[in-house]
Design a protein around this motif. Structure first.
Motif, PDB file in Angstrom:
ATOM      1  N   SER A  97      22.792-111.104  17.945  1.00 45.73           N
ATOM      2  CA  SER A  97      22.696-112.345  18.725  1.00 45.73           C
ATOM      3  C   SER A  97      22.425-112.028  20.192  1.00 45.73           C
ATOM      4  O   SER A  97      21.691-112.765  20.856  1.00 45.73           O
ATOM      5  N   ALA A 100      18.814-111.374  20.421  1.00 43.02           N
ATOM      6  CA  ALA A 100      18.041-112.616  20.366  1.00 43.02           C
ATOM      7  C   ALA A 100      18.038-113.289  21.734  1.00 43.02           C
ATOM      8  O   ALA A 100      17.023-113.820  22.175  1.00 43.02           O
ATOM      9  N   PHE A 114      17.522-121.507   5.723  1.00 42.43           N
ATOM     10  CA  PHE A 114      18.781-122.106   5.283  1.00 42.43           C
ATOM     11  C   PHE A 114      18.409-123.219   4.314  1.00 42.43           C
ATOM     12  O   PHE A 114      17.996-124.302   4.719  1.00 42.43           O
TER      13      PHE A 114
ATOM     14  N   PHE B 181      23.146-113.625   6.513  1.00 36.47           N
ATOM     15  CA  PHE B 181      22.275-112.605   7.087  1.00 36.47           C
ATOM     16  C   PHE B 181      21.195-113.247   7.961  1.00 36.47           C
ATOM     17  O   PHE B 181      20.892-112.768   9.059  1.00 36.47           O
ATOM     18  N   ALA B 182      20.632-114.352   7.464  1.00 35.55           N
ATOM     19  CA  ALA B 182      19.626-115.059   8.250  1.00 35.55           C
ATOM     20  C   ALA B 182      20.240-115.590   9.542  1.00 35.55           C
ATOM     21  O   ALA B 182      19.613-115.544  10.598  1.00 35.55           O
ATOM     22  N   ALA B 183      21.470-116.075   9.443  1.00 32.15           N
ATOM     23  CA  ALA B 183      22.146-116.598  10.633  1.00 32.15           C
ATOM     24  C   ALA B 183      22.308-115.492  11.675  1.00 32.15           C
ATOM     25  O   ALA B 183      22.112-115.713  12.873  1.00 32.15           O
ATOM     26  N   LEU B 184      22.633-114.309  11.202  1.00 34.90           N
ATOM     27  CA  LEU B 184      22.774-113.157  12.088  1.00 34.90           C
ATOM     28  C   LEU B 184      21.430-112.846  12.745  1.00 34.90           C
ATOM     29  O   LEU B 184      21.332-112.654  13.957  1.00 34.90           O
ATOM     30  N   ALA B 185      20.372-112.821  11.923  1.00 38.11           N
ATOM     31  CA  ALA B 185      19.054-112.432  12.423  1.00 38.11           C
ATOM     32  C   ALA B 185      18.507-113.433  13.434  1.00 38.11           C
ATOM     33  O   ALA B 185      17.769-113.064  14.340  1.00 38.11           O
ATOM     34  N   VAL B 186      18.879-114.685  13.293  1.00 38.69           N
ATOM     35  CA  VAL B 186      18.310-115.701  14.160  1.00 38.69           C
ATOM     36  C   VAL B 186      19.147-115.868  15.440  1.00 38.69           C
ATOM     37  O   VAL B 186      18.848-116.690  16.293  1.00 38.69           O
ATOM     38  N   GLY B 187      20.179-115.048  15.560  1.00 38.80           N
ATOM     39  CA  GLY B 187      20.911-114.990  16.819  1.00 38.80           C
ATOM     40  C   GLY B 187      22.141-115.868  16.904  1.00 38.80           C
ATOM     41  O   GLY B 187      22.701-116.046  17.980  1.00 38.80           O
ATOM     42  N   LEU B 188      22.574-116.442  15.781  1.00 36.12           N
ATOM     43  CA  LEU B 188      23.812-117.217  15.825  1.00 36.12           C
ATOM     44  C   LEU B 188      24.972-116.266  16.086  1.00 36.12           C
ATOM     45  O   LEU B 188      25.001-115.154  15.563  1.00 36.12           O
ATOM     46  N   ARG B 189      25.915-116.731  16.874  1.00 37.15           N
ATOM     47  CA  ARG B 189      27.044-115.863  17.219  1.00 37.15           C
ATOM     48  C   ARG B 189      28.134-116.001  16.170  1.00 37.15           C
ATOM     49  O   ARG B 189      29.015-116.842  16.262  1.00 37.15           O
TER      50      ARG B 189
END
Lengths: 290, 299
Positions: A97, A100, A114, B181-189
């Motif tokens: 993060s 990013a 999602f 994993f997608a959440a991690l990759a997209v920069g969610l904390r």
């Protein structure tokens, strides 16, 4: 068919050399405690540059990209040697993060939308990590819809129900919502119809030209990647073996036929045949997915 | 026994079971929240229920008003959630599920011990000021307390749903639950989101603790309500909030009906294990539960 031909003419010159935005040096990575995935990878991406990362199935493209976004620890892998710097920051000391927020974001292999969220909600999540204001999110949504008008029509429907191409656009749009400087894409063409692949790469090339967005794209579909890339890096058995301009790479047709195929069926050496195979593969996938 | 089936009595038992079931769901929701975002089966949920009830009742016994005690306890649960997520689970992230489970098992005893150290070990009565008088609704006698408890639980679920539907943290939660994993990759904390979820689970425990505590008395066996939630989770699915609501209702209803109608034939005492028999049956037939999307493993 001609849409996918390797070619000629459309090659674009790399932007003037400058400090690399991304620098990977001597990268070695392992999964678990000991399964070696990468042996020695060197790679650079300069600002405003499109770099194609080629290699056959299992060569280590995906692992390389995951290392670059520091995503390996989440899959019980780790970088065991070498270094990765993004814009002067040590990537291995930053969370995904944090990366990013610095402007390095990845579109994962297989899209990873999602599925239970709507297309628009998917896009919005890209703005959450950098704590975009409501206004910034609205602006960025409009930009993404301008790039991929199909997403605007689908914005209220569940991402899981969208077509493969729309899901890929959603995944790219979601990454763009983080306002990246370097967009990393893993196999964006996988399972998509050739026309959709063309549209997606065209949009990426436009972003590169208009906004100076640097792009690192791993592809098995080398033909399409080569048409848009400035530079090419090839990985073979976890080791980077080629690192040169796309134009030069294209001129060496021997190398070309060797790396353009998918997987291990390359022995034929005939570029045309390989292309035909690819065409069949992508047609098949286009029918079988979603 | 009469020949005619007593439908009024049947309905009474059924409604009583459903209302009890809502309270099972309430405990189970705490599990689901954490499981969906962290892939952790939080065995310490029961201890959190106990900790909340004990803190609340001890504060009111020391003269705090209902509102003040509620606020302080809520704050304490939030702090507990933050500490657990940051000190225990974050360092263990990406470890195998069994490691995480053992960590929460250990945590469960530490929280219980901590509560004992802080507030002592005696049994407390918890009075919420709800009269437990039976209400008569179209011929059936229904416990007023059960009705209000079910109402509060339903309200809690509604608030949570609105939170997840309309807030940024809620959206981030749904994203993480959908594809971590997608959440991690997209920069969610992720750490931040998981902390928020632990706080939410703490608040759910608080509500469950007050309701269960006032019914059973606040004592250490209160942490065993976790055992009531397990069959509900198996039935509804570990990762589905609607699932555990339906699961709770089903378990509550079946449990009471079995106790009343089957119990006499086998000498009673069915209520204690009947839910587990249903859960076991479900594990054999449909391991993901009624609404569960995936089997019980970290994704």
């Amino acid at each position: 068919m001609s849409a996918l031909r390797v070619n000629t003419g459309e090659g674009r010159e790399p932007s003037p050399a400058s400090e690399p935005l991304l620098r990977v040096a001597g990268l070695e990575a392992v999964y678990g405690a000991s399964i070696a995935a990468l042996h020695h990878i060197d790679l650079t991406v300069r600002p405003g540059e499109i770099v194609a990362l080629l290699g056959s199935n299992g060569a280590g493209k995906t692992t390389t990209l995951k290392a670059i976004s520091n995503l390996l620890p989440a899959q019980r892998g780790k970088v065991s040697r070498g270094e990765i710097h993004f814009d002067g920051h040590d990537v291995l000391k930053k969370s995904p993060s944090a990366l990013a927020r610095l402007g390095l974001v990845q579109v994962l292999e297989g899209r990873h939308c999602f599925r239970t969220l709507s297309v628009e909600e998917n896009l919005i999540t890209g703005g959450l990590g950098r704590s975009s204001s409501r206004r910034e999110i609205a602006e960025d949504l409009e930009k993404v819809y301008a790039i991929f008008p199909r997403l605007k029509e689908k914005r209220k429907s569940r991402a899981g129900l969208a077509s493969g191409g729309e899901q890929q656009m959603t995944a790219i749009g979601r990454a763009l919502m983080t306002r990246p400087r370097l967009l990393v894409l893993d196999e964006p063409s996988m399972g998509l119809a050739p026309l959709t692949v063309q549209a997606i790469f065209k949009a990426l090339a436009e972003l590169n030209e208009s906004a100076g967005l640097a792009i690192l794209v791993a592809e098995q579909n080398a033909a399409v990647a080569l048409r848009f890339a400035h530079r090419v890096a090839v990985i073979e058995n976890g080791t980077s073996v080629v690192n040169e301009s796309a134009a030069e790479f294209r001129r060496r047709s021997d190398v070309q036929s060797f790396y353009l195929g998918g997987g291990a069926t390359i022995a034929s050496g005939e570029a045309g045949e390989v292309l035909l195979q690819q065409q069949q593969i992508s047609n098949k996938s286009a029918h079988s997915t979603f | 026994m009469d020949n005619a089936f007593d439908w009024t009595f049947f309905s009474e038992v059924l409604v009583g079971g459903l209302l009890a079931g809502v309270m099972y769901s309430l405990v189970a929701i705490g599990f689901v929240l954490i499981y969906k975002t962290s892939g952790v089966f939080n065995f310490a949920q029961g201890s959190m229920v106990l900790f909340a009830a004990l803190t609340f009742v001890s504060l009111t016994e020391r003269g705090l008003s209902f509102g003040a005690a509620l606020a302080v306890t809520a704050a304490a649960m939030a702090v507990l959630g933050i500490v657990v997520e940051n000190a225990v689970l974050r360092p263990l992230v990406n470890r195998p599920p069994v490691t995480l489970f053992m960590a929460t098992l250990g945590l469960s005893y530490i929280i219980e011990g901590g509560a004992q150290l802080l507030w002592g070990a005696q049994v407390h009565a918890l009075e919420l000021g709800i009269q437990d008088t039976p209400l008569e609704v179209s011929g059936m006698l229904i416990s007023k307390f059960d009705l209000i408890a079910a109402g509060i639980s339903a309200g809690m679920v509604a608030v949570l749903s609105l939170f997840f539907r309309y807030t940024r943290t809620g959206l981030a939660f749904r994203a993480v639950a959908d594809d971590t994993f997608a959440a991690l990759a997209v920069g969610l904390r992720l750490p931040r989101i998981r902390t928020a979820v632990w706080i939410a689970a703490g608040l759910v425990s608080l509500v469950a603790g007050l309701l269960w505590g006032s019914r059973l008395g606040v004592q250490f066996s209160l942490s065993l309500v976790v055992l009531k939630a397990l069959p509900v989770l198996v039935l509804g699915g570990f990762d589905s909030v609607p699932g555990v609501i339906v699961g709770g209702l089903l378990i509550g209803a079946f449990e009471k009906l079995a106790e009343v109608y089957l119990g006499p034939y086998v000498g009673g005492g069915i209520e204690g294990w009947f839910a587990y028999a249903i859960a076991l049956l479900f594990l054999l037939i449909r391991p993901a539960g009624l609404f569960g999307g995936r089997t019980l493993e970290r994704v």
